[in-house]
Design a protein around this motif. Structure first.
Motif, PDB file in Angstrom:
ATOM      1  N   SER A   1       0.811  -1.224   0.000  1.00 31.33           N
ATOM      2  CA  SER A   1       0.000   0.000   0.000  1.00 31.33           C
ATOM      3  C   SER A   1       0.841   1.268   0.000  1.00 31.33           C
ATOM      4  N   SER A   2       2.120   1.175   0.358  1.00 30.65           N
ATOM      5  CA  SER A   2       2.994   2.357   0.376  1.00 30.65           C
ATOM      6  C   SER A   2       3.508   2.734  -1.006  1.00 30.65           C
ATOM      7  N   VAL A   3       3.196   1.890  -2.009  1.00 28.50           N
ATOM      8  CA  VAL A   3       3.689   2.126  -3.368  1.00 28.50           C
ATOM      9  C   VAL A   3       2.508   2.169  -4.328  1.00 28.50           C
ATOM     10  N   SER A   4       2.482   3.187  -5.196  1.00 32.79           N
ATOM     11  CA  SER A   4       1.434   3.254  -6.222  1.00 32.79           C
ATOM     12  C   SER A   4       2.089   3.489  -7.575  1.00 32.79           C
TER      13      SER A   4
ATOM     14  N   GLY B   1       1.154   6.002  -9.350  1.00 33.36           N
ATOM     15  CA  GLY B   1       0.940   7.421  -9.576  1.00 33.36           C
ATOM     16  C   GLY B   1      -0.515   7.816  -9.634  1.00 33.36           C
ATOM     17  N   ARG B   2      -1.388   6.862  -9.844  1.00 31.31           N
ATOM     18  CA  ARG B   2      -2.813   7.201  -9.917  1.00 31.31           C
ATOM     19  C   ARG B   2      -3.395   7.459  -8.537  1.00 31.31           C
ATOM     20  N   LEU B   3      -2.764   6.934  -7.511  1.00 33.65           N
ATOM     21  CA  LEU B   3      -3.159   7.194  -6.136  1.00 33.65           C
ATOM     22  C   LEU B   3      -1.982   7.815  -5.394  1.00 33.65           C
ATOM     23  N   VAL B   4      -2.303   8.644  -4.401  1.00 32.41           N
ATOM     24  CA  VAL B   4      -1.240   9.248  -3.593  1.00 32.41           C
ATOM     25  C   VAL B   4      -0.698   8.200  -2.630  1.00 32.41           C
ATOM     26  N   ALA B   5       0.605   7.995  -2.663  1.00 31.39           N
ATOM     27  CA  ALA B   5       1.281   7.052  -1.772  1.00 31.39           C
ATOM     28  C   ALA B   5       2.692   7.573  -1.538  1.00 31.39           C
ATOM     29  N   PRO B   6       3.341   7.150  -0.479  1.00 31.09           N
ATOM     30  CA  PRO B   6       4.695   7.657  -0.208  1.00 31.09           C
ATOM     31  C   PRO B   6       5.676   7.431  -1.358  1.00 31.09           C
ATOM     32  N   LEU B   7       5.532   6.277  -2.045  1.00 24.18           N
ATOM     33  CA  LEU B   7       6.433   5.953  -3.149  1.00 24.18           C
ATOM     34  C   LEU B   7       5.629   5.725  -4.428  1.00 24.18           C
TER      35      LEU B   7
ATOM     36  N   LEU C   1      10.101   9.045  -4.592  1.00 24.42           N
ATOM     37  CA  LEU C   1       9.259   9.645  -3.569  1.00 24.42           C
ATOM     38  C   LEU C   1       8.125  10.336  -4.297  1.00 24.42           C
ATOM     39  N   TYR C   2       6.927  10.347  -3.717  1.00 27.42           N
ATOM     40  CA  TYR C   2       5.775  10.892  -4.446  1.00 27.42           C
ATOM     41  C   TYR C   2       6.019  12.316  -4.908  1.00 27.42           C
ATOM     42  N   ARG C   3       6.556  13.156  -4.033  1.00 25.97           N
ATOM     43  CA  ARG C   3       6.746  14.560  -4.377  1.00 25.97           C
ATOM     44  C   ARG C   3       7.711  14.706  -5.563  1.00 25.97           C
ATOM     45  N   MET C   4       8.756  13.898  -5.612  1.00 25.28           N
ATOM     46  CA  MET C   4       9.694  13.958  -6.726  1.00 25.28           C
ATOM     47  C   MET C   4       8.995  13.572  -8.033  1.00 25.28           C
ATOM     48  N   TRP C   5       8.209  12.515  -7.971  1.00 27.45           N
ATOM     49  CA  TRP C   5       7.473  12.064  -9.158  1.00 27.45           C
ATOM     50  C   TRP C   5       6.482  13.138  -9.615  1.00 27.45           C
TER      51      TRP C   5
ATOM     52  N   HIS D   1      -1.243  11.367 -18.310  1.00 21.86           N
ATOM     53  CA  HIS D   1      -0.741  11.103 -16.958  1.00 21.86           C
ATOM     54  C   HIS D   1      -1.374  12.103 -15.989  1.00 21.86           C
ATOM     55  N   LYS D   2      -2.445  11.727 -15.342  1.00 20.19           N
ATOM     56  CA  LYS D   2      -3.091  12.618 -14.384  1.00 20.19           C
ATOM     57  C   LYS D   2      -2.371  12.537 -13.041  1.00 20.19           C
ATOM     58  N   VAL D   3      -2.225  13.677 -12.387  1.00 19.82           N
ATOM     59  CA  VAL D   3      -1.558  13.711 -11.092  1.00 19.82           C
ATOM     60  C   VAL D   3      -2.466  14.352 -10.068  1.00 19.82           C
ATOM     61  N   THR D   4      -2.304  13.930  -8.839  1.00 19.94           N
ATOM     62  CA  THR D   4      -3.050  14.500  -7.727  1.00 19.94           C
ATOM     63  C   THR D   4      -2.106  15.362  -6.916  1.00 19.94           C
ATOM     64  N   LYS D   5      -2.462  16.633  -6.752  1.00 16.22           N
ATOM     65  CA  LYS D   5      -1.582  17.536  -6.014  1.00 16.22           C
ATOM     66  C   LYS D   5      -1.775  17.330  -4.523  1.00 16.22           C
ATOM     67  N   VAL D   6      -0.655  17.305  -3.802  1.00 21.12           N
ATOM     68  CA  VAL D   6      -0.703  17.221  -2.347  1.00 21.12           C
ATOM     69  C   VAL D   6       0.192  18.303  -1.775  1.00 21.12           C
TER      70      VAL D   6
END
Length: 628
Positions: free
Chosen positions: A93-96, A98-104, A113-117, A619-624
Motif C-alpha cells: 500500500s505504500s507504493v502506487s 501514480g494514480r493514487l497518492v502514496a509515499p512511493l 518519492l511521491y513529491r519527486m514524481w 498522466h493525471k496527477v493528484t496535487k498534495v
C-alpha cells in the motif's frame, strides 16, 4: 544476518544516513525486506541529488560503490534476491503507480518519492503543453534582427533570438562568454518592439549574487544597444531572485504565488537555470499564468543544483542545433542563416525550442582558460595536461605536497586580497571596495579539511592579520573586523538579503562597523551586524556557492584525495568562474581523476520530455501539500 542489521552496517560505513533507515522502517514496517531496502535507497538517492532510483541499479546490486560490493551482495541475498521486483513493490500500500497518492511511486522502471514524481510530471507536462509556436510578423522580425545583428550576419545568437521570439518556451544554453546576456537583451528589445501593447516582463536568477550580475549586465547591454524610448520604457531594469519573485515564506515551502494565485506577468526570463532544482522549477512553473512566455538561459555543462534534479541539463539533453524541416525554413527566413535539418517526431519537436550558443566571444584561441574549459568538458585528460604545462600564461596548476607549498598558497591568497583591503585603508567608497573584491576569489571543492572553505577562511584571516591588512583580535576571537567579507547563507525577505550575496564589513561615518552590500538594483545597503541573517566568512567559498559569479582571478583548490564530489562538472564550473587568470592547486592525479568522473543524476525527466505528447497528457496527477 537480517536486512536491518546489514543496513545498519551500511550506515556505519557512511553509505546510508540514519534518516534513510528511519524512512525505510516507517514505510515497510519491517515486514517487506525488498520495500525496506528500496525505500532506504530512494531516500539516499534523493539526498545525493537524484530524483529516483533506477530498478536496474537495484536488480544489478549496483547500489554501493565497487569496494562495497560484498556488502551489497549480502543485502541482496537477505531480501531473497527476487526477480519480480515491480510486482512485489506494487503489492504494498505504500507504493502506487501514480494514480493514487502514496509515499512511493513506481513508474515504469523508476521508483520515486511521491513529491519527486509529482514535480517531474508537472515539469514534463509544462514543456509538452507549451511547446507551440507563436504568431509573428516575419518581415518585421527579419528587419529588427538584421538591425540588431547585421543584415549579412549569421550566428547562433541571432538564431536563438529568432527561436525565442517564435516559441512560447525557448531554451538557450551557452558557456561563459558565449553572449547569453547580449542575446537576452536583444530578445527583450525585439519582443517589446514587436508587441502591440505594453508587456509585463520579469527577469529572475536563482541567487542574489547572480541577479546582481545580471542586472548590471542588462543595464550595460541596453545602453550599448541605443534602444528607443518605447523599448526603454518596458525594458526590465532589475533582475530578482526566484524567492523574491514567488514571495516564498522564509523557512518554509510555501509561497504567495502559485496555481491559485498566479504571477501577473507576460514574459519570464530565467537566468542560470542550471542551478534550479526539480522542486523549485515545479513551483515556478505552477505559478505562471497560462499565457506567459518563458525563456530559460543557462549552461548545460555546469554543475546541477545542490538539491535533487538536473532539470536544465535534461531539457538540453538532445540539443545539437538541429531543427525540423519546417522550423529550419522558418528560422532561415527570419535570420538569413542556413540551418541543419533533420526528420523529427512531429508530436514532440523539443529541439525546435532550443538553441546552443557555440562561439565564445570572451576567450580567444590564445586563452588557456577557454581551452581548458573545453578540454575538461570533453573529458580530454591528456589535452588538459598540455594546456596546464605552461603553454598558456593565464592558467597554471600547482601541486601542494608539503607545508611550505601550503604556506605559499596562503601568501598568494593574502596578496590577492590586498587590493580591496588597501582601498578600505585608503578611505575608498563602499562601491569601489565591493567592486574590487570581485577581482580575486578562492574557490574550494569541499567545506571541511585542510583544503576546505572553513579551514582556509581561518588560515587566510590569520595570514592577513600577520601582514597587517586586517586587525583581528585573535586572542578573544573577535568575529567582526574592518574588511571581513561575508556571504549570506539563507534568504531574508525583510532585509532583502538572499543566499549567496557577499558583503564587506566597513565603518560608517559614526565609526560603527556595518556590512555593505551591492544590491541587484545597483544601490548600496549597509546592515548592522546584529541584523544579518545566517552568514559565513567569504575569503574562501565552495565552487557550488560561486555559481552565477565571475572573478578576474579565480584560485581553485582541490583536496589531496579522490572523493565522489570531484567531478568533471565541478571542475568545469570552477574553471569558468575565471575571466582573466586561473590558478589550480591540485595534484595531477586528483585533477585528472575529477576530469574523468562525469556524473549523471538518475531522473526520468528527459524521457518524459521526449515521450509522445499523448502519453504525457494522459498522466493525471493528484496535487498534495499545496504551495499556497
Amino acid at each position: 544476518m537480517i536486512l536491518s542489521e546489514l543496513l545498519y552496517i551500511a550506515q556505519k560505513k557512511g553509505l546510508l544516513h540514519p534518516l534513510d533507515l528511519h524512512f525505510a522502517r516507517a514505510i515497510s514496517r519491517e515486514e517487506e525486506p525488498l520495500l525496506m531496502l528500496s525505500a532506504a535507497l530512494v531516500s539516499r538517492n534523493t539526498r545525493e541529488g537524484h530524483v529516483c532510483l533506477l530498478l536496474d541499479k537495484l536488480n544489478s546490486k549496483i547500489f554501493f560503490s565497487d569496494i562495497h560490493q560484498d556488502l551489497a551482495q549480502m543485502i541482496w541475498i537477505s531480501v531473497g534476491a527476487p526477480e519480480n521486483i515491480k510486482d512485489i513493490l506494487l503489492a504494498h500500500s505504500s507504493v502506487s503507480d501514480g494514480r493514487l497518492v502514496a509515499p512511493l511511486v513506481l513508474d515504469k522502471e523508476r521508483l520515486y518519492l511521491y513529491r519527486m514524481w509529482f514535480n517531474e510530471v508537472v515539469i514534463a507536462k509544462f514543456i509538452q503543453e507549451k511547446n507551440s509556436s507563436c504568431y509573428i510578423d516575419e518581415q518585421k522580425t527579419r528587419k529588427i534582427l538584421d538591425r540588431y545583428f547585421g543584415r549579412n550576419v549569421c550566428n547562433f545568437q541571432k538564431i536563438s533570438v529568432a527561436v525565442a521570439l517564435t516559441r512560447k518556451i525557448a531554451i538557450i544554453s551557452g558557456g561563459p562568454g558565449t553572449g547569453k546576456t547580449t542575446t537576452v537583451t536583444k530578445f527583450l528589445a525585439s519582443f517589446i518592439e514587436l508587441s502591440s501593447k505594453p508587456q509585463s516582463i520579469k527577469v529572475v536568477s536563482p541567487t542574489g549574487k547572480s541577479a546582481l550580475k545580471l542586472s548590471e549586465a542588462l543595464g550595460n547591454a541596453i545602453k550599448e544597444l541605443k534602444a528607443s524610448d518605447h523599448i526603454l520604457r518596458s525594458f526590465p531594469r532589475e533582475a530578482v531572485t526566484l524567492h523574491r519573485l514567488l514571495d516564498i515564506i522564509p523557512n518554509s515551502h510555501y509561497c504567495r504565488f502559485c496555481a491559485e494565485n498566479p504571477l501577473k506577468i507576460d514574459v519570464l526570463v530565467i537566468d542560470e537555470a542550471s542551478m534550479i532544482d526539480l522542486a523549485m522549477m515545479s513551483r515556478l512553473i505552477t505559478a505562471l499564468p497560462h499565457h506567459a512566455r518563458v525563456l530559460f538561459l543557462g549552461d548545460r555543462n555546469q554543475l546541477a543544483s545542490i538539491e535533487a534534479g538536473s532539470v536544465f541539463s535534461d531539457f538540453c539533453y538532445h540539443a545539437e542545433n538541429y531543427y525540423s524541416f519546417a522550423r529550419a525554413e522558418q528560422l532561415a527566413r527570419l535570420t538569413g542563416c542556413k540551418l541543419s535539418k533533420q526528420i523529427a517526431n512531429q508530436n514532440n519537436l523539443i529541439g525546435d525550442m532550443i538553441c546552443v550558443l557555440t562561439k565564445n566571444y570572451r576567450f580567444k584561441r590564445s586563452s588557456g582558460i577557454g581551452q581548458l574549459a573545453l578540454a575538461v568538458n570533453n573529458g580530454q585528460v591528456q589535452h588538459t595536461e598540455k594546456i596546464l604545462n605552461g603553454k598558456f600564461s593565464d592558467v597554471c596548476r600547482i601541486a601542494i605536497r608539503c607545508k611550505t607549498d601550503y604556506q605559499k598558497l596562503l601568501e598568494s591568497c593574502s596578496e590577492g586580497y590586498s587590493a580591496y583591503l588597501s582601498l578600505i585603508h585608503a578611505g575608498a567608497k563602499p562601491y569601489q571596495v565591493l567592486t574590487a573584491f570581485r577581482c580575486f576569489q578562492v574557490l574550494c571543492a569541499v567545506h571541511n579539511g585542510l583544503f576546505g572553505a572553513i579551514e582556509l577562511n581561518k588560515y587566510i584571516e590569520n595570514m592577513l592579520h600577520q601582514v597587517g591588512l586586517i586587525r583581528k583580535d585573535l586572542s578573544v576571537m573577535q568575529e567582526w573586523y574592518i574588511g571581513r567579507p561575508v556571504m549570506i547563507m539563507s534568504n531574508d525577505q525583510d532585509m532583502q538579503l538572499f543566499n549567496g550575496e557577499v558583503g564587506i564589513a566597513m565603518e560608517d561615518c559614526d565609526r560603527e562597523i556595518k556590512v555593505w552590500f551591492l544590491l541587484s538594483n545597483g544601490n548600496i545597503a549597509a546592515v548592522k551586524t546584529c541584523f544579518l541573517p545566517l552568514h559565513d566568512t567569504a575569503f574562501a567559498m565552495t565552487i557550488h556557492k560561486s555559481q552565477g559569479s565571475e572573478f578576474d582571478h579565480a584560485v581553485v583548490i582541490l583536496p589531496n584525495q579522490i572523493i565522489p564530489i570531484l567531478t568533471r562538472q565541478l571542475v568545469y564550473t570552477a574553471i569558468t568562474r575565471a575571466k582573466k587568470k586561473l590558478t589550480i592547486y591540485s595534484k595531477k592525479l586528483i585533477f585528472e581523476s575529477a576530469v574523468r568522473a562525469c556524473v549523471s543524476r538518475q531522473s526520468g525527466l528527459r524521457d518524459r520530455i521526449f515521450a509522445s505528447s499523448q502519453d504525457i497528457m494522459n498522466h493525471k496527477v493528484t496535487k498534495v501539500d499545496g504551495d499556497c
